[in-house]
Design a protein around this motif. Structure first.
Motif, PDB file in Angstrom:
ATOM      1  N   ALA A 233      75.663  17.885  52.342  1.00 49.80           N
ATOM      2  CA  ALA A 233      74.670  16.830  52.060  1.00 49.80           C
ATOM      3  C   ALA A 233      73.609  17.210  51.040  1.00 49.80           C
ATOM      4  N   VAL A 234      73.236  16.247  50.341  1.00 47.90           N
ATOM      5  CA  VAL A 234      72.207  16.281  49.187  1.00 47.90           C
ATOM      6  C   VAL A 234      70.695  15.839  49.470  1.00 47.90           C
ATOM      7  N   ARG A 235      69.728  16.489  49.356  1.00 45.26           N
ATOM      8  CA  ARG A 235      68.424  16.277  49.389  1.00 45.26           C
ATOM      9  C   ARG A 235      67.649  16.564  48.147  1.00 45.26           C
ATOM     10  N   ASP A 236      66.411  15.991  48.375  1.00 43.55           N
ATOM     11  CA  ASP A 236      65.345  16.370  47.126  1.00 43.55           C
ATOM     12  C   ASP A 236      64.088  17.499  47.660  1.00 43.55           C
ATOM     13  N   TYR A 237      64.502  18.702  47.300  1.00 42.20           N
ATOM     14  CA  TYR A 237      63.659  19.666  47.762  1.00 42.20           C
ATOM     15  C   TYR A 237      62.457  19.825  46.994  1.00 42.20           C
ATOM     16  N   ILE A 238      61.304  19.637  47.633  1.00 42.74           N
ATOM     17  CA  ILE A 238      60.118  19.705  46.758  1.00 42.74           C
ATOM     18  C   ILE A 238      59.314  21.149  47.325  1.00 42.74           C
ATOM     19  N   HIS A 239      58.630  21.513  46.248  1.00 35.74           N
ATOM     20  CA  HIS A 239      57.806  22.887  46.625  1.00 35.74           C
ATOM     21  C   HIS A 239      56.542  22.419  47.237  1.00 35.74           C
ATOM     22  N   THR A 270      61.101  15.878  43.713  1.00 35.60           N
ATOM     23  CA  THR A 270      61.259  16.277  42.318  1.00 35.60           C
ATOM     24  C   THR A 270      62.146  15.229  41.478  1.00 35.60           C
ATOM     25  N   GLY A 271      62.927  14.204  42.182  1.00 41.31           N
ATOM     26  CA  GLY A 271      63.648  13.265  41.332  1.00 41.31           C
ATOM     27  C   GLY A 271      65.233  13.731  41.392  1.00 41.31           C
ATOM     28  N   LYS A 272      65.348  14.951  41.719  1.00 39.22           N
ATOM     29  CA  LYS A 272      66.635  15.696  41.759  1.00 39.22           C
ATOM     30  C   LYS A 272      67.224  15.921  42.963  1.00 39.22           C
ATOM     31  N   GLY A 273      68.453  15.741  43.306  1.00 36.27           N
ATOM     32  CA  GLY A 273      69.195  16.241  44.426  1.00 36.27           C
ATOM     33  C   GLY A 273      69.681  17.466  44.470  1.00 36.27           C
ATOM     34  N   ASN A 274      69.516  18.133  45.343  1.00 35.33           N
ATOM     35  CA  ASN A 274      70.638  19.452  45.608  1.00 35.33           C
ATOM     36  C   ASN A 274      71.269  19.531  46.939  1.00 35.33           C
ATOM     37  N   SER A 275      72.454  19.899  46.834  1.00 36.17           N
ATOM     38  CA  SER A 275      73.298  20.008  48.132  1.00 36.17           C
ATOM     39  C   SER A 275      73.011  21.354  48.768  1.00 36.17           C
ATOM     40  N   VAL A 276      73.383  21.267  50.137  1.00 37.14           N
ATOM     41  CA  VAL A 276      73.126  22.443  51.094  1.00 37.14           C
ATOM     42  C   VAL A 276      73.755  23.787  50.333  1.00 37.14           C
ATOM     43  N   ARG A 299      75.964  16.444  61.448  1.00 38.61           N
ATOM     44  CA  ARG A 299      74.942  16.410  62.784  1.00 38.61           C
ATOM     45  C   ARG A 299      74.498  14.907  62.885  1.00 38.61           C
ATOM     46  N   GLU A 300      74.405  14.354  64.042  1.00 38.08           N
ATOM     47  CA  GLU A 300      74.247  13.036  64.192  1.00 38.08           C
ATOM     48  C   GLU A 300      72.889  12.435  63.507  1.00 38.08           C
ATOM     49  N   GLY A 301      73.117  11.499  62.725  1.00 39.53           N
ATOM     50  CA  GLY A 301      71.654  10.924  62.313  1.00 39.53           C
ATOM     51  C   GLY A 301      71.672  11.366  60.787  1.00 39.53           C
ATOM     52  N   ASP A 302      72.333  12.363  60.310  1.00 37.33           N
ATOM     53  CA  ASP A 302      72.150  12.832  59.011  1.00 37.33           C
ATOM     54  C   ASP A 302      72.793  11.755  58.132  1.00 37.33           C
ATOM     55  N   ILE A 303      72.041  11.740  56.753  1.00 34.25           N
ATOM     56  CA  ILE A 303      72.903  10.848  55.792  1.00 34.25           C
ATOM     57  C   ILE A 303      73.304  11.614  54.913  1.00 34.25           C
ATOM     58  N   THR A 304      74.047  11.011  53.871  1.00 34.72           N
ATOM     59  CA  THR A 304      74.758  11.807  52.814  1.00 34.72           C
ATOM     60  C   THR A 304      73.747  12.289  51.828  1.00 34.72           C
ATOM     61  N   ALA A 305      72.974  11.256  51.326  1.00 34.96           N
ATOM     62  CA  ALA A 305      72.180  11.737  50.187  1.00 34.96           C
ATOM     63  C   ALA A 305      70.849  11.226  49.977  1.00 34.96           C
ATOM     64  N   ALA A 306      69.832  11.813  49.480  1.00 37.42           N
ATOM     65  CA  ALA A 306      68.428  11.179  49.491  1.00 37.42           C
ATOM     66  C   ALA A 306      67.802  11.981  48.432  1.00 37.42           C
ATOM     67  N   TYR A 307      67.278  11.282  47.256  1.00 35.98           N
ATOM     68  CA  TYR A 307      66.385  12.053  46.496  1.00 35.98           C
ATOM     69  C   TYR A 307      65.585  10.871  45.644  1.00 35.98           C
ATOM     70  N   GLU A 316      51.100   6.613  37.765  1.00 36.15           N
ATOM     71  CA  GLU A 316      50.253   6.154  38.559  1.00 36.15           C
ATOM     72  C   GLU A 316      49.002   7.327  39.132  1.00 36.15           C
ATOM     73  N   LEU A 317      49.726   8.305  39.540  1.00 43.23           N
ATOM     74  CA  LEU A 317      49.175   9.625  40.256  1.00 43.23           C
ATOM     75  C   LEU A 317      48.774  10.654  39.258  1.00 43.23           C
ATOM     76  N   ASN A 318      49.268  10.363  38.099  1.00 42.84           N
ATOM     77  CA  ASN A 318      49.384  11.451  36.995  1.00 42.84           C
ATOM     78  C   ASN A 318      49.667  12.768  37.518  1.00 42.84           C
ATOM     79  N   TRP A 319      50.748  12.989  38.282  1.00 39.89           N
ATOM     80  CA  TRP A 319      51.153  13.905  39.048  1.00 39.89           C
ATOM     81  C   TRP A 319      52.777  14.151  38.821  1.00 39.89           C
ATOM     82  N   LYS A 320      53.222  15.456  38.800  1.00 42.67           N
ATOM     83  CA  LYS A 320      54.605  15.567  38.822  1.00 42.67           C
ATOM     84  C   LYS A 320      54.886  16.862  39.451  1.00 42.67           C
ATOM     85  N   ALA A 321      56.002  17.022  40.127  1.00 43.71           N
ATOM     86  CA  ALA A 321      56.578  18.385  40.520  1.00 43.71           C
ATOM     87  C   ALA A 321      56.887  19.263  39.567  1.00 43.71           C
TER      88      ALA A 321
END
Length: 347
Positions: A233-239, A270-276, A299-307, A316-321
């Motif tokens: 599964a792929v997720r967007d991990y932000i510090h 971060t705008g980027k997905g990383n796999s487990v 695992r039940e309820g887990d989705i494939t990918a989100a970023y 708008e927030l003048n912010w980036k990871a």
């Protein structure tokens, strides 16, 4: 000019404590409410070590409506609230939904009722990318449809956003931003504060670090048959420090009157997905530790990918990871070593 005093609920928790540090570094005076149900009073010392300032602290359970009222009578100048206090384990919410609805919804209502009495007030809500479910398109923009929640936890975030939005409709001088986080990871670089799950970790990174330190036998990777590059599964991990700084930008946007509407929503990622498996490889690289893991069923309820699509927050927030996955994992490992040393000293 608004008072620079800010209430941070759940301010001794993982994201809350890092946000308190970011606020204090920007000159805000912080008052923390936390009932210590999923955090430790020791975190206060960590915040003081990093910033040289101890925030005011009130041990209050926000489910106690009269205690919330008394708090605002004691601190009448507080008009700015960043609201983290909530239960957040997906699995637990499935087995104990009423706890989640009470803790995550009624507490929000009590806070808003008090803020509503003020001439003007500002509110930052800790929401989640879980509101999107498995999005139809990636990366996920703020315009993506909010899908039926997979868990009571996810549902409390959706309902919370609706409650805030409806409150904003009734009063122009009440301004709010919902921040939809992707996957917060890491720790402060000083290793004075970090993620400290009570019991078995629900999130990937503390499970990785606890396995590497020998506290867990092995890490379970849930599913290797997803339609992704390596099957995991792929997720967007932000510090967490990037995430914390975004809250300061969001609050300043409202204080300075830069908002386009009195209710706004931003994705934080971060705008980027990383796999487990990519996360595991990154951890092994930065820590020099070999990780014991096994592939198990999904695992039940887990989705494939989100970023996240982060364009709106960036402009708008003048912010980036700015911090990388390697940075986050390195800081998480440093923090885990500190926690281990502390536990050994206590014994």
């Amino acid at each position: 000019m608004s008072s620079k005093r800010v209430l941070v609920t759940g301010g001794l928790g993982f994201i809350g404590s890092h946000t308190v540090v970011a606020l204090q570094n920007e000159g805000f005076e912080v008052v923390i409410i936390d009932n210590l149900s999923n955090s430790s009073i020791d975190v206060l010392g960590g915040i003081t070590q990093i910033t040289g300032k101890t925030p005011e602290f009130e041990n209050i359970d926000l489910r106690d409506k009269s205690a919330v009222k008394s708090f605002f009578e004691k601190y009448p100048d507080i008009e700015d609230v960043i609201h983290f206090a909530a239960s957040k384990a997906v699995g637990e919410s499935v087995s104990n939904p009423l706890l989640y609805y009470e803790n995550n919804i009624s507490t929000l209502v009590y806070l808003l009722q008090e803020l509503n009495k003020k001439e003007s007030s500002r509110f930052i809500f800790s929401s989640s990318c879980t509101v999107y479910g498995q999005a139809d398109n990636l990366p996920i923009t703020e315009d993506a449809p909010v899908k039926e929640a997979e868990s009571p936890y996810g549902n409390t975030k959706q309902i919370g956003e609706e409650i805030i939005k409806d409150t904003c409709k009734t009063k122009n001088s009440f301004k709010a931003i919902s921040l939809r986080y992707f996957n917060p990871v890491g720790a402060h670089p000083t290793a004075e504060i970090g993620e400290l799950p009570i019991g078995t970790p629900q999130n990937l990174i503390p499970f990785i670090t606890q396995t590497a330190i020998g506290k867990r036998n092995k890490l379970s990777v849930f599913g290797d048959d997803y339609p992704t590059a390596d099957g995991t599964a792929v997720r967007d991990y932000i510090h967490v420090m990037d995430l914390a700084e975004a809250h300061v930008h969001a609050l300043e946007r409202l204080i300075n009157g830069k908002e386009k509407n009195n209710y706004e929503v931003f994705n934080l990622g971060t705008g980027k997905g990383n796999s487990v498996l990519e996360v595991i490889n990154s951890f092994e690289k930065v820590s020099g530790e070999k990780l014991a893991y096994q592939i198990v069923g999904r695992r039940e309820g887990d989705i494939t990918a989100a970023y996240a699509d982060t364009i709106k927050a960036n402009t708008e927030l003048n912010w980036k990871a700015n911090r990388s996955l390697d940075d986050a994992l390195k800081s998480a490992w440093k923090w885990q070593l500190v926690v281990k040393n502390r536990e050994e000293e206590d014994h």
